[in-house]
Design a protein around this motif. Structure first.
Motif, short mmCIF file in Angstrom:
data_model
loop_
_atom_site.label_atom_id
_atom_site.label_comp_id
_atom_site.label_asym_id
_atom_site.label_seq_id
_atom_site.Cartn_x
_atom_site.Cartn_y
_atom_site.Cartn_z
N PRO A 269 0.85 -1.20 0.00
CA PRO A 269 0.00 0.00 0.00
C PRO A 269 0.89 1.25 0.00
O PRO A 269 2.10 1.15 0.15
N HIS A 270 0.29 2.41 -0.08
CA HIS A 270 1.09 3.60 -0.37
C HIS A 270 1.73 4.21 0.87
O HIS A 270 1.51 5.37 1.22
N LYS A 276 3.90 -5.94 1.93
CA LYS A 276 3.37 -6.10 0.58
C LYS A 276 2.18 -7.06 0.62
O LYS A 276 2.30 -8.18 1.12
N TYR A 277 1.06 -6.60 0.08
CA TYR A 277 -0.18 -7.37 0.13
C TYR A 277 -0.54 -8.02 -1.21
O TYR A 277 -1.44 -8.85 -1.25
N VAL A 278 0.10 -7.62 -2.28
CA VAL A 278 -0.09 -8.28 -3.57
C VAL A 278 1.27 -8.74 -4.07
O VAL A 278 2.25 -7.98 -4.04
N GLY A 385 -3.04 -11.21 -6.71
CA GLY A 385 -3.94 -10.28 -6.07
C GLY A 385 -4.03 -8.94 -6.77
O GLY A 385 -3.16 -8.57 -7.58
N LYS A 386 -5.08 -8.21 -6.48
CA LYS A 386 -5.32 -6.88 -7.04
C LYS A 386 -5.47 -5.88 -5.90
O LYS A 386 -6.17 -6.16 -4.91
N GLN A 387 -4.86 -4.72 -6.05
CA GLN A 387 -4.93 -3.68 -5.02
C GLN A 387 -5.49 -2.41 -5.62
O GLN A 387 -4.94 -1.85 -6.56
N ASP A 412 -7.95 -1.64 -0.91
CA ASP A 412 -8.70 -2.90 -0.84
C ASP A 412 -7.94 -3.96 -1.63
O ASP A 412 -7.50 -3.71 -2.76
N ILE A 413 -7.83 -5.17 -1.06
CA ILE A 413 -7.14 -6.28 -1.71
C ILE A 413 -8.17 -7.32 -2.16
O ILE A 413 -9.02 -7.76 -1.37
#
Length: 434
Positions: A269-270, A276-278, A385-387, A412-413
């Motif tokens: 996320p920023h 890292k989530y994706v 995944g998509k963020q 949102d993930i």
């Protein structure tokens, strides 16, 4: 100095003597052809004396200037030293970003921390007018990392660069972090590995057009073996308007991957302190190719900016390539009336109309952005995944070289190992450069 004053006084006395002689001659005798001829001879003689004295004065002034120190000093955040003829220049450069970050997700994970996001020091200059150089190292994180380190032969409008620098891709990547509108760049720039590499490039910039293409292999931290070989190019064009401009651009990058033969794309996320989530995980691949398109506009204090990018990976043992994409669109506005400057295909330093040190309120900018990165390709069974992220930011420029940035983002993930996560990030940056 005294000699120049004496010479100037002599010139004034000579001119006064000439005027007195001519007036006296006219008053002393009737005007005749012979009288006029004699006066003309006197005028010519006096004029010659004045010219000779002026030439001596000019020569004395030139000699006095040449005998002075061959050094000029100009302040551009830090002192820039140059020779009088401009053939040599040198400037110490650097930047310091002190960041605070708070990250929380729907699973209860929390990060609350500070860091030196950037702590750079370097030098840039000119040697014999047409050869430029730049070297900069980053000391953040208790490590030393070489950033830009190159020389450039400026042939106007063509430039040849050799060394380590950014591959020519993406408007936001080519815009220095000193001038971007949010604390972090668009997701795809990091996820798809746009970065500095060592190589050679040829650039053209004239008539609102730019083009740059280069061949790269490895970077300053190379450790031997067979390194990635990269081919990259970017072209831009700007239509100038009365109170702004419209920018369009496109770029491409093809990498022949190193002997390990793996590709991996991921993004946080920023906020730089977030996890890292994706993430695609490591994929066996021979090469990958990046394509990007750009559109931006400035109209007075208002600006809009958007990019979209695709990344394909040539997977080993697969009949199909893996394909991923991402992009962003943002809007920004200077409440205090400033405008985003633009030069040679990228945005540059904001000129603050009323800086704080002069008693003004500085420059205030507000920003909103939507950003997305999709690292899932069902056709080749990759679920990275998509963020999707929404961001807002406020920037306070105290002067041309100092600003405070405040950012909030909500992400949102969908898919991947962190499917369903919702992440809030808060960021604060104190920034100075020179």
């Amino acid at each position: 100095m005294m000699r120049n004053k004496i010479m100037s006084s002599r010139l004034r006395i000579a001119g006064l003597a000439a005027a007195t002689a001519i007036t006296g001659a006219l008053l002393a005798s009737p005007v005749s052809a012979q009288t006029i001829e004699e006066l003309q001879k006197q005028i010519n003689a006096l004029q010659q004396q004045v010219n000779e004295m002026k030439a001596k004065q000019d020569q004395a002034e030139k000699k006095s200037a040449d005998s002075g120190p061959d050094l000029k000093v100009k302040w551009k955040g830090a002192p820039e030293l140059s020779s009088k003829d401009g053939n040599f220049k040198m400037k110490v450069r650097g930047r310091l970003y002190v960041d605070y970050g708070n990250v929380s997700d729907s699973s209860g994970t929390t990060v609350d921390n500070t860091e030196f996001r950037t702590a750079r020091l370097g030098v840039e200059g000119v040697v014999f007018k047409d050869v430029k150089y730049k070297f900069e190292a980053d000391f953040a994180g208790d490590e030393v990392e070489i950033k830009d380190a190159y020389l450039a032969w400026d042939l106007k409008p063509v430039t040849i660069e050799v060394g380590q620098f950014k591959t020519p891709n993406s408007l936001e990547e080519q815009t220095s972090s000193r001038y971007i509108s949010l604390m972090e760049r668009g997701s795809f720039t990091d996820a798809f590995g746009l970065a500095r590499q060592t190589g050679i490039a040829v650039a053209y910039a004239e008539n609102n057009m730019t083009f740059k293409a280069g061949l790269f292999q490895g970077d300053a931290g190379g450790d031997g073996g067979i390194e990635d070989r990269t081919y990259a190019a970017r072209a831009t064009y700007a239509v100038k308007l009365d109170d702004g401009l419209v920018h369009v651009g496109a770029s491409i990058r093809h990498r022949e991957l190193d002997e390990a033969g793996t590709a991996k794309y991921s993004q946080r996320p920023h906020n730089h302190q977030a996890d890292k989530y994706v993430d695609t995980g490591s994929m066996a691949a021979e090469s990958d190719t990046f394509y990007g398109v750009e559109l931006a506009g400035v109209m007075g204090p208002f600006s809009a900016q958007a990019e979209w990018a695709w990344q394909t990976a040539n997977l080993i043992g697969m009949s199909e390539n893996a394909s991923f994409n991402g992009g962003y669109i943002d809007l920004s506005y200077f409440i205090t009336g400033e405008s985003r400057p633009y030069k040679n295909g990228a945005f540059s330093r904001v000129k603050v109309a009323n800086p704080v040190f002069e008693g003004g309120m500085g420059a205030w900018q507000v920003v909103v952005r939507y950003d997305t990165i999709d690292l899932t390709d069902a056709d080749v069974a990759i679920d990275g995944g998509k963020q999707d992220s929404f961001m807002v930011g406020v920037n306070w420029h105290l002067n041309d070289y100092t600003r405070v940035m405040a950012n909030y983002s909500n992400a949102d993930i969908e898919g991947g190992d962190d499917d369903g996560e919702n992440i809030d990030t808060w960021g604060l940056r104190f920034q100075v450069d020179w």
